[in-house]
Motif scaffolding. Structure first.
Motif, short mmCIF file in Angstrom:
data_model
loop_
_atom_site.label_atom_id
_atom_site.label_comp_id
_atom_site.label_asym_id
_atom_site.label_seq_id
_atom_site.Cartn_x
_atom_site.Cartn_y
_atom_site.Cartn_z
N ARG A 15 0.83 -1.20 0.00
CA ARG A 15 0.00 0.00 0.00
C ARG A 15 0.87 1.26 0.00
O ARG A 15 0.56 2.24 -0.68
CB ARG A 15 -0.94 -0.01 1.21
N TYR A 16 1.98 1.23 0.77
CA TYR A 16 2.87 2.39 0.80
C TYR A 16 3.46 2.66 -0.58
O TYR A 16 3.60 3.81 -0.99
CB TYR A 16 4.01 2.16 1.80
N LEU A 21 4.06 6.23 -5.19
CA LEU A 21 3.96 6.51 -6.62
C LEU A 21 3.02 7.67 -6.87
O LEU A 21 3.34 8.61 -7.62
CB LEU A 21 3.48 5.26 -7.37
N ARG A 22 1.85 7.63 -6.26
CA ARG A 22 0.87 8.70 -6.45
C ARG A 22 1.42 10.05 -6.01
O ARG A 22 1.25 11.07 -6.69
CB ARG A 22 -0.40 8.37 -5.67
N GLU A 23 2.13 10.07 -4.86
CA GLU A 23 2.67 11.31 -4.33
C GLU A 23 3.79 11.87 -5.21
O GLU A 23 3.86 13.07 -5.47
CB GLU A 23 3.19 11.09 -2.91
N LYS A 28 5.74 15.96 -9.05
CA LYS A 28 6.45 16.30 -10.29
C LYS A 28 5.52 16.87 -11.36
O LYS A 28 5.93 17.11 -12.49
CB LYS A 28 7.18 15.05 -10.81
N GLY A 29 4.25 17.06 -11.00
CA GLY A 29 3.33 17.72 -11.91
C GLY A 29 2.82 16.86 -13.03
O GLY A 29 2.39 17.39 -14.07
N TYR A 123 9.28 9.19 2.74
CA TYR A 123 9.86 10.26 1.96
C TYR A 123 11.34 10.02 1.68
O TYR A 123 11.97 10.78 0.94
CB TYR A 123 9.70 11.60 2.70
N ASP A 124 11.89 8.98 2.26
CA ASP A 124 13.31 8.69 2.12
C ASP A 124 13.51 7.26 2.62
O ASP A 124 12.57 6.60 3.05
CB ASP A 124 14.12 9.68 2.95
#
Length: 229
Positions: A15-16, A21-23, A28-29, A123-124
């Motif tokens: 799920r993460y 991927l979505r985030e 990145k627009g 995030y990392d």
């Protein structure tokens, strides 16, 4: 019969990966539809993958093309480990043992009043050799890195320390990250009899918190710490 959300049947890391991927696409627009067309799929393909878990895993060529386009390592958005020939793994890692990534989450486990949790999207990541993890007794652990806030666990844990939480270990006594309502805490968990526990701080300035076990959610046991001198 209870309704089960489509993604609830999958492991948390799967799920993460979808959420990451979505985030990344949003940051990145780009759009899911545009990336679906990039890999030769219909516009709804990635929407279904992210939102409904269908397909469960992206085909390796699709995954690699998306990762290259977004400028990220494929492991950041992968829902499964891609097994490659041994010679390729050695060349890529420079180590015959290989490496394991431990995701860092933008959450703070409070050693104080309680930090409110954010969405659990890494995030990392830290990267450790499998050999080191094995030597530390952490091979096979479901590890997540979280930062400590506050002073209630000093001197054991200091504000700013990074801790590894093994989500596979949620029972017994020890130092755990627990959720009470929306807040995360890192505390020594002790049994107080059938159904009752106490959350103990290492800092004597903080009194124990006594609760029914059902009032907390155990996230996992703290199995490693690191921080600046």
């Amino acid at each position: 019969m209870d309704f089960v959300e489509p993604l609830d049947r999958y492991e948390p890391e799967e799920r993460y990966a979808r959420a990451r991927l979505r985030e990344i696409i949003r940051e990145k627009g780009h759009s899911l539809s545009a990336l679906a067309r990039l890999i030769g799929r219909n516009p709804a393909y990635l929407h279904q993958y992210v939102g409904r878990g269908s397909p469960r895993h992206l085909d390796e060529p699709d995954l690699m093309k998306i990762a290259e386009f977004l400028g990220v390592d494929h492991e950041v958005i992968a829902t499964r480990e891609i097994v490659r020939p041994r010679s390729s793994r050695m060349q890529a890692s420079g180590d015959t043992e290989g490496f394991v990534q431990v995701p860092r989450l933008p959450l703070e486990a409070s050693a104080g009043p309680g930090a409110f949790s954010a969405e659990e999207i890494s995030y990392d990541a830290f990267q450790f050799s499998r050999r080191w993890l094995r030597e530390m007794g952490l091979e096979g652990a479901d590890l997540t890195a979280i930062r400590v806030e506050g002073d209630s666990m000093e001197p054991l844990l200091r504000s700013g320390d990074e801790i590894f939480v093994d989500r596979n270990k949620r029972g017994g006594e020890g130092v755990f990250v627990v959720r009470i309502g929306d807040a995360l805490h890192v505390k020594q968990v002790q049994s107080r009899g059938p159904g009752d526990i106490a959350l103990i701080s290492a800092n004597d300035a903080y009194a124990p918190i006594e609760l029914a076990r059902e009032e907390i959610e155990v996230i996992g046991r703290v199995v490693w710490k690191g921080g600046r001198l």
